[in-house]
Design a protein around this motif. Structure first.
Motif, PDB file in Angstrom:
ATOM      1  N   LEU A  89      27.131   8.030  32.095  1.00 41.54           N
ATOM      2  CA  LEU A  89      26.543   9.322  31.601  1.00 41.54           C
ATOM      3  C   LEU A  89      25.848  10.139  32.626  1.00 41.54           C
ATOM      4  CD1 LEU A  89      25.730   8.606  27.877  1.00 41.54           C
ATOM      5  CD2 LEU A  89      27.889   9.293  28.830  1.00 41.54           C
ATOM      6  N   PRO A  90      24.943   9.332  33.505  1.00 45.70           N
ATOM      7  CA  PRO A  90      24.430  10.110  34.617  1.00 45.70           C
ATOM      8  C   PRO A  90      25.291  10.928  35.686  1.00 45.70           C
ATOM      9  CG  PRO A  90      23.311   8.171  34.176  1.00 45.70           C
ATOM     10  CD  PRO A  90      24.538   8.054  33.507  1.00 45.70           C
ATOM     11  N   ALA A  91      26.500  10.322  35.810  1.00 42.93           N
ATOM     12  CA  ALA A  91      27.397  10.681  37.004  1.00 42.93           C
ATOM     13  C   ALA A  91      28.193  12.057  36.213  1.00 42.93           C
ATOM     14  CB  ALA A  91      28.508   9.805  37.043  1.00 42.93           C
ATOM     15  N   GLU A 126      32.146   9.285  42.450  1.00 43.38           N
ATOM     16  CA  GLU A 126      31.085   8.579  41.840  1.00 43.38           C
ATOM     17  C   GLU A 126      31.516   8.373  40.188  1.00 43.38           C
ATOM     18  OE1 GLU A 126      26.596   9.517  40.809  1.00 43.38           O
ATOM     19  OE2 GLU A 126      27.132  10.073  42.661  1.00 43.38           O
ATOM     20  N   LEU A 127      31.912   9.241  39.562  1.00 47.51           N
ATOM     21  CA  LEU A 127      31.968   9.233  38.227  1.00 47.51           C
ATOM     22  C   LEU A 127      33.261   8.195  37.984  1.00 47.51           C
ATOM     23  CD1 LEU A 127      31.931  10.040  35.017  1.00 47.51           C
ATOM     24  CD2 LEU A 127      33.379  11.716  35.624  1.00 47.51           C
ATOM     25  N   ALA A 128      34.339   8.074  38.785  1.00 47.50           N
ATOM     26  CA  ALA A 128      35.277   7.376  38.723  1.00 47.50           C
ATOM     27  C   ALA A 128      34.936   6.059  38.845  1.00 47.50           C
ATOM     28  CB  ALA A 128      36.580   7.716  39.791  1.00 47.50           C
ATOM     29  N   LEU A 129      34.060   5.736  39.858  1.00 47.08           N
ATOM     30  CA  LEU A 129      33.534   4.315  39.923  1.00 47.08           C
ATOM     31  C   LEU A 129      32.661   4.093  38.642  1.00 47.08           C
ATOM     32  CD1 LEU A 129      32.707   4.593  43.867  1.00 47.08           C
ATOM     33  CD2 LEU A 129      34.375   3.219  42.857  1.00 47.08           C
ATOM     34  N   SER A 130      31.869   4.751  38.286  1.00 48.24           N
ATOM     35  CA  SER A 130      31.193   4.292  37.195  1.00 48.24           C
ATOM     36  C   SER A 130      32.183   4.122  35.901  1.00 48.24           C
ATOM     37  CB  SER A 130      29.930   5.362  36.904  1.00 48.24           C
ATOM     38  OG  SER A 130      30.796   6.588  36.241  1.00 48.24           O
TER      39      SER A 130
END
Length: 146
Positions: A89-91, A126-130
Motif C-alpha cells: 500500500l505505501p508503494a 517498486e510496486l511490482a516488487l512489493s
C-alpha cells in the motif's frame, strides 16, 4: 512528432474528471489501509485508474495514460485474487502521489506533460516488487514508459 493542441474545453473537462477519479482512487486506497483486501475498495481503485487511463488516452495525454494504465495493470491481479497486502500500500500511495503531481503539471492549454518517465518507471518497479510481480519494465502486460 509534435502533437496538435487539444481542445481546451475537453482538456479542462478531463483535468476536472481526473481529479475526481484520483480522489476516488485515494479514498479506495485509504479504505484498503483500514481493511486489507476489501474487494469493493480493490474494485473501486482498479476501475478509477482504468477510467483515468482511458480518458487520458482518448485525449492523447500519453504520459498520464500510460502511467495510469501501468499502475492499473499491476494492481488488477492482486485485486482480483484479494492479495493486495498492506506492505504494497505505501508503494501504491507513492504512485498515486506522483500521478496527482503530474496532473497538476499538465499544460492546461496544450495537454503536454514534458517529463522524464524515469520516476514513473521506478515507482512501478517498486510496486511490482512489493506485489511479488515481475518488474514493470520487464512485463509485456504493463505499459512501456521508456
Amino acid at each position: 512528432m509534435e502533437r496538435p493542441p487539444l481542445n481546451s474545453s475537453a482538456l479542462q473537462d478531463f483535468l476536472l474528471d481526473a481529479q475526481v477519479l484520483l480522489t476516488k482512487a485515494q479514498e479506495c486506497l485509504h479504505h484498503l489501509e483500514l481493511i486489507d483486501n476489501d474487494p469493493d475498495a480493490c474494485h473501486c481503485l482498479n476501475d478509477s485508474l482504468e477510467a483515468l487511463s482511458r480518458r487520458a488516452e482518448s485525449l492523447g495525454l500519453l504520459e498520464v495514460a500510460q502511467y495510469a494504465s501501468g499502475l492499473q495493470q499491476l494492481l488488477a491481479p492482486p485485486c482480483t485474487h484479494l492479495h493486495l497486502q498492506g506492505a504494497a500500500l505505501p508503494a501504491v500511495q507513492a504512485c498515486l502521489t506522483l500521478l496527482a503531481w503530474q496532473l497538476e503539471l499538465v499544460d492546461p492549454s496544450t495537454g503536454r506533460l514534458n517529463l522524464d518517465t524515469t520516476e514513473q518507471q521506478a515507482l512501478l518497479d517498486e510496486l511490482a516488487l512489493s506485489l511479488g510481480s515481475p518488474l514493470a519494465a520487464d512485463s509485456p502486460d504493463v505499459c512501456n514508459l521508456n
